[in-house]
Scaffold this active site. Structure first.
Site, PDB file in Angstrom:
ATOM      1  N   TRP A  20      -1.758  26.362   5.626  1.00  0.00           N
ATOM      2  CA  TRP A  20      -1.206  26.147   6.972  1.00  0.00           C
ATOM      3  C   TRP A  20      -1.735  27.169   7.979  1.00  0.00           C
ATOM      4  O   TRP A  20      -1.767  28.371   7.693  1.00  0.00           O
ATOM      5  CB  TRP A  20       0.305  26.262   6.903  1.00  0.00           C
ATOM      6  CG  TRP A  20       0.960  26.364   8.250  1.00  0.00           C
ATOM      7  CD1 TRP A  20       1.158  27.502   8.990  1.00  0.00           C
ATOM      8  CD2 TRP A  20       1.487  25.287   9.041  1.00  0.00           C
ATOM      9  NE1 TRP A  20       1.774  27.199  10.182  1.00  0.00           N
ATOM     10  CE2 TRP A  20       1.990  25.842  10.235  1.00  0.00           C
ATOM     11  CE3 TRP A  20       1.580  23.906   8.853  1.00  0.00           C
ATOM     12  CZ2 TRP A  20       2.585  25.067  11.228  1.00  0.00           C
ATOM     13  CZ3 TRP A  20       2.176  23.138   9.838  1.00  0.00           C
ATOM     14  CH2 TRP A  20       2.674  23.725  11.016  1.00  0.00           C
ATOM     15  N   ASP A  30      -0.293  29.389  15.479  1.00  0.00           N
ATOM     16  CA  ASP A  30      -0.777  30.063  16.693  1.00  0.00           C
ATOM     17  C   ASP A  30      -1.986  30.992  16.478  1.00  0.00           C
ATOM     18  O   ASP A  30      -1.999  31.777  15.523  1.00  0.00           O
ATOM     19  CB  ASP A  30       0.315  30.968  17.290  1.00  0.00           C
ATOM     20  CG  ASP A  30       1.679  30.335  17.312  1.00  0.00           C
ATOM     21  OD1 ASP A  30       1.794  29.142  17.003  1.00  0.00           O
ATOM     22  OD2 ASP A  30       2.647  31.055  17.618  1.00  0.00           O
ATOM     23  N   TRP A  90       4.461  24.891   7.198  1.00  0.00           N
ATOM     24  CA  TRP A  90       4.855  26.150   7.837  1.00  0.00           C
ATOM     25  C   TRP A  90       5.801  26.945   6.926  1.00  0.00           C
ATOM     26  O   TRP A  90       6.695  26.389   6.295  1.00  0.00           O
ATOM     27  CB  TRP A  90       5.545  25.857   9.184  1.00  0.00           C
ATOM     28  CG  TRP A  90       5.772  27.099   9.988  1.00  0.00           C
ATOM     29  CD1 TRP A  90       4.878  27.709  10.807  1.00  0.00           C
ATOM     30  CD2 TRP A  90       6.955  27.894  10.026  1.00  0.00           C
ATOM     31  NE1 TRP A  90       5.436  28.831  11.360  1.00  0.00           N
ATOM     32  CE2 TRP A  90       6.716  28.974  10.900  1.00  0.00           C
ATOM     33  CE3 TRP A  90       8.207  27.814   9.406  1.00  0.00           C
ATOM     34  CZ2 TRP A  90       7.656  29.955  11.188  1.00  0.00           C
ATOM     35  CZ3 TRP A  90       9.140  28.794   9.695  1.00  0.00           C
ATOM     36  CH2 TRP A  90       8.870  29.843  10.567  1.00  0.00           C
ATOM     37  N   SER A 141       3.994  35.735  15.946  1.00  0.00           N
ATOM     38  CA  SER A 141       2.886  35.904  16.900  1.00  0.00           C
ATOM     39  C   SER A 141       2.892  37.217  17.665  1.00  0.00           C
ATOM     40  O   SER A 141       3.933  37.854  17.856  1.00  0.00           O
ATOM     41  CB  SER A 141       2.869  34.728  17.884  1.00  0.00           C
ATOM     42  OG  SER A 141       2.339  33.619  17.223  1.00  0.00           O
ATOM     43  N   GLU A 162       7.827  30.648  24.854  1.00  0.00           N
ATOM     44  CA  GLU A 162       7.171  31.355  23.752  1.00  0.00           C
ATOM     45  C   GLU A 162       5.772  31.808  24.177  1.00  0.00           C
ATOM     46  O   GLU A 162       5.191  31.287  25.124  1.00  0.00           O
ATOM     47  CB  GLU A 162       7.045  30.437  22.536  1.00  0.00           C
ATOM     48  CG  GLU A 162       8.389  29.971  22.000  1.00  0.00           C
ATOM     49  CD  GLU A 162       8.244  29.124  20.737  1.00  0.00           C
ATOM     50  OE1 GLU A 162       8.814  29.516  19.711  1.00  0.00           O
ATOM     51  OE2 GLU A 162       7.580  28.077  20.788  1.00  0.00           O
TER      52      GLU A 162
HETATM   53  N1  DQQ Z   1       5.055  30.381  16.448  1.00  0.00           N
HETATM   54  C1  DQQ Z   1       5.326  31.693  15.943  1.00  0.00           C
HETATM   55  C2  DQQ Z   1       6.287  32.297  16.915  1.00  0.00           C
HETATM   56  C3  DQQ Z   1       5.975  31.569  18.160  1.00  0.00           C
HETATM   57  C4  DQQ Z   1       5.778  30.175  17.672  1.00  0.00           C
HETATM   58  C5  DQQ Z   1       5.876  31.581  14.544  1.00  0.00           C
HETATM   59  C6  DQQ Z   1       5.032  29.296  18.617  1.00  0.00           C
HETATM   60  O1  DQQ Z   1       6.086  33.689  17.029  1.00  0.00           O
HETATM   61  O2  DQQ Z   1       7.011  31.678  19.093  1.00  0.00           O
HETATM   62  O3  DQQ Z   1       4.890  31.057  13.657  1.00  0.00           O
HETATM   63  O4  DQQ Z   1       4.356  28.271  17.937  1.00  0.00           O
END
Ligand code: DQQ
Length: 591
Positions: A60, A63, A87, A123, A241
Site C-alpha cells: 500500500w 500520501d 491501508w 504525513s 489535511e
Molecule cells: N493520510 C495520512 C494523514 C493524512 C491523510 C495518514 C491524508 O496524515 O491526514 O496515512 O490522506
C-alpha cells in the site's frame, strides 16, 4: 572531500544501473521488457501496474511526504504499509532518484518504534535547517492521539539519508491541547523562517468543528509554541489535511524557497478536505507581522467556490522547492478505485501522479501544473497530425505507436463560437453534473470533442475513456467545460466509474483554441487542459488491458460544428525503472 567521493561513488553506481536498463535492445517490445523485469524480480505480470508512475514494488502507498533535493539526489518519502496492500501499519517508505523519473527503493525512513509514533508515522514534510534536512511528521501515539514529531538524519553526509533518528528527549514536539481534537491534528507543513528570527510551521486541526490551520513558532526548530491565532480558519468545511503553504512569483514560472516573503509574490495555501477527499487551494497574501493568510478578493467560506487542484482522482498532494532547477514540484496520491479484493489479488495499491512543475498563472489567480520536462527522456516513437479537420460526427484513430503508455499533446481550434448552447446556472457549482448529461447520441453545438483513450480493439470500442470539451454560452460569456466519462472505461464490475467535470479557466473567445495534454499509463490517465490550467486525473481498469490486448487512441468530435486539430503529437513512452528492489544498493550497514 570524503562526502564528495561518496556522492560520486553513489552516482556512479546509480548510473551503472540505469545504463544496464538503457542497454535493453530497442527491438525488445515494452511488454517483453516488462516480462523480463517481472521474471527477474519474481513478480507476476500485472498489466494494471504503471510504467512511468511512482509506486513501490508491492503493498500500500498513500500520501507523498517530505520530497526534497539533497546532495545530488531527489528524495521522495510516502505513506506506506510494509506488510500489505491495504491501508494500515503506516510508516515512511523512501526512494531516491537523480532525475525524478527512475527511482531506487531504500529501506523505511520512519518506522513505528516509539511511544510517540507506535501506532503510525503519518504525513509530514522536510525543512532545511542550517543546510540539513529535518523531518516533521505526525505520530499516532500510544494513547492513539495525533502528535507531531521531529526526526534528524543520522548521518547528514550520506546522500541517501538512509537512517533517521527520532530523539525521545524532544518528541513529541506538539501535542493536542485545549480545543484541539486529538483525532484530527496532523500533517505539519514545510517550515519557513521569518524576519523576526522564528521558524514557523502549520498543522491541520479540527477545533470543535472548525477547520484551523494552526501556526506554531520556534527559535531552534525543536521547541514549538502555538500562536494565539491560526494562519487561516474555515467554519464550514470540516477538517483540512496536509496543509501546504508556499510563496509563488507573480512575474516568473520559477519556484521560490518557502521563506521568501518579499518581491512580486503571492502565497498559496493548499490542503485536502476530508469531507470531499479533494485538494483545494487559495491564493492570497501572507502578512508575516500578524502571521495570517488573507485570501484574495472574492473569497467566501464555501468550499464549492474554491479552485480544485485536480478535478479527477487525487488527494493529499505535497509540493517542494527544487533548488537544483529553481522550480516548485508537486506530487499527489492517486488512490485505487477498484475493490479491496482486487488490491489484495494485485498485492499493491496506490501510485503518485507524475511529478508536475507548478507556478501561478499570469492572471495571479490559478495554479498551472505541467509534467516536468524530464518526462521527455521516456519518449520514443512519435506520430503527428497537423491542420487536420475533424468533421462533425468524426472519429479518427491515431496509429503508428503503442498507446497504453503514451504522452499526447493536442490543440483544437474552433472556426467560430456560434451555436454554443447555454446551460442552467445551477450547474455552475457542479460541472460534473452537466458532464453527466452529455451523451454520445445527443449532438451538441460546440463539442463534445476530445480524445478517446485506452479503447478496446473491437467494433464499437466497447471499452473507452473519454476526455472531452464542450463550449457553452452563459450570461454572454463563453465557457469551456472539460469532462471525463469513466462509465465505459471498463467492462469490469466493482470498479468506480464516475463522471468528472470542470470549467476551464480560459477565455476561449480570444483565440478560439483549447489544448489537452494527456499521459496514459495502463491504469492512470492524467489530463492537463489549456496548458495546465485545469487538471483531471483518472483511474481506469479496462478489461482488455488486463488480458494483455493492445489499446487504441482516437480524436473525436460529436458536436455539430467542425473542429480543426491545429496540431497533435503523440509519443509512445518507455518504461522507467521504478523501485525495483536492489538489496546491495539499500543496505543500511554501509552507512
Ligand atoms: N493520510 C495520512 C494523514 C493524512 C491523510 C495518514 C491524508 O496524515 O491526514 O496515512 O490522506
Amino acid at each position: 572531500m570524503a562526502r564528495l567521493l561518496l556522492l560520486h561513488a553513489f552516482l556512479f553506481q546509480i548510473s551503472i544501473l540505469f545504463i544496464k536498463i538503457d542497454a535493453v535492445p530497442s527491438s525488445l517490445l515494452n511488454s517483453e521488457y516488462q516480462q523480463i523485469q517481472d521474471l527477474c524480480f519474481g513478480n507476476e505480470i500485472d498489466p494494471d501496474r504503471t510504467a512511468f508512475h511512482f509506486q513501490p514494488s508491492k503493498n500500500w502507498l498513500n500520501d507523498p511526504n517530505g520530497p526534497m533535493y539533497y546532495k545530488g539526489l531527489y528524495h521522495l518519502f510516502y505513506q506506506y504499509n510494509p506488510v500489505g496492500p491495504l491501508w494500515g501499519n503506516i510508516t515512511w517508505g523512501h526512494s531516491v532518484s537523480t532525475d525524478l523519473v527512475n527511482w531506487e527503493a531504500l529501506d523505511l525512513a520512519l518506522d513505528r518504534t516509539d511511544p510517540f509514533d507506535i501506532n503510525g508515522c503519518w504525513s509530514g514534510s522536510v525543512t532545511f535547517v542550517s543546510g540539513e534536512p529535518v523531518i516533521l511528521y505526525t505520530g499516532i501515539d500510544d494513547k492513539h492521539r495525533n502528535v507531531q514529531n521531529i526526526a534528524f538524519p543520522k548521518n547528514g553526509s550520506d546522500p541517501l539519508l538512509r537512517q533517521w533518528v527520532k530523539p525521545s528527549d524532544y518528541n513529541p514536539i506538539m501535542v493536542p491541547r485545549g480545543d484541539i481534537d486529538p483525532d484530527n491534528f496532523r500533517d505539519p507543513s514545510t517550515g519557513w523562517f521569518g524576519q523576526d528570527g522564528y521558524w514557523r510551521t502549520v498543522v491541520g486541526a479540527n477545533m470543535k468543528g472548525r477547520a484551523e490551520i494552526l501556526l506554531y513558532k520556534s527559535q531552534n526548530f525543536t521547541n514549538w509554541t502555538k500562536n494565539e491565532f491560526p494562519l487561516h480558519e474555515s467554519l464550514s468545511s470540516g477538517m483540512w489535511e496536509c496543509p501546504d503553504f508556499f510563496p509563488v512569483s507573480l512575474s516568473s514560472r520559477d519556484g521560490l524557497d518557502p521563506s521568501v516573503n518579499t518581491g512580486n509574490i503571492k502565497h498559496v495555501l493548499k490542503f485536502g478536505l476530508m469531507k470531499t477527499l479533494r485538494d483545494y487551494y487559495l491564493v492570497g497574501t501572507y502578512d508575516e507581522k500578524k502571521d495570517v493568510f488573507i485570501p484574495d478578493e472574492g473569497y467566501e467560506d464555501d468550499y464549492r467556490t474554491w479552485p480544485i487542484l485536480d478535478y479527477g482522482h487525487i488527494y493529499a498532494s505535497k509540493s517542494f522547492f527544487d533548488g537544483k532547477k529553481n522550480r516548485r514540484i508537486l506530487w499527489s496520491w492517486v488512490n485505487e478505485s477498484d475493490s479491496e479484493a482486487d488490491d489484495i489479488k494485485k498485492g499493491w495499491s496506490g501510485i503518485q501522479t507524475f511529478p508536475r512543475a507548478i507556478w501561478l498563472d499570469a492572471d495571479g489567480k490559478q495554479l498551472i501544473q505541467w509534467p516536468i520536462e524530464e518526462i521527455k527522456s521516456l519518449r520514443k516513437g512519435q506520430v503527428q497530425l497537423r491542420d487536420f479537420e475533424l468533421q462533425s460526427g468524426a472519429r479518427h484513430e491515431i496509429t503508428g505507436i503503442s498507446t497504453s503508455q503514451a504522452d499526447v499533446d493536442v490543440e483544437f481550434e474552433l472556426p467560430s463560437l456560434e451555436g454554443a448552447e447555454s446551460f442552467d446556472d445551477s450547474f455552475l457549482l457542479d460541472p460534473s453534473k452537466l458532464c453527466d448529461e452529455i451523451t454520445p447520441s445527443d449532438k451538441g453545438g460546440i463539442g463534445p470533442f476530445g480524445l478517446l483513450v485506452l479503447t478496446s480493439d473491437v467494433e464499437g470500442l466497447e471499452e473507452h475513456t473519454g476526455i472531452f470539451f464542450k463550449v457553452y454560452k452563459n450570461s454572454d460569456k463563453y465557457m469551456v467545460l472539460m469532462c471525463s466519462h469513466l462509465r465505459s472505461s471498463s467492462r469490469r464490475e466493482g470498479v468506480y466509474k464516475p463522471t468528472f467535470g470542470a470549467f476551464v479557466g480560459v477565455d476561449i473567445s480570444k483565440d478560439k483554441r483549447i489544448s489537452l495534454r494527456t499521459l496514459i499509463d495502463h491504469s492512470v490517465v492524467e489530463n492537463f487542459a489549456a496548458g495546465g490550467r485545469t487538471c483531471m486525473t483518472l483511474r481506469v481498469y479496462p478489461k482488455h488491458v488486463l488480458t494483455g490486448q493492445t489499446s487504441g487512441l482516437y480524436v473525436f468530435n460529436l458536436g455539430s460544428l467542425d473542429v480543426n486539430i491545429k496540431e497533435l503529437n503523440a509519443w509512445e513512452m518507455a518504461r522507467a525503472r521504478v523501485n525495483i528492489r536492489n538489496d546491495d544498493f539499500i543496505s543500511k550497514d554501509s552507512v
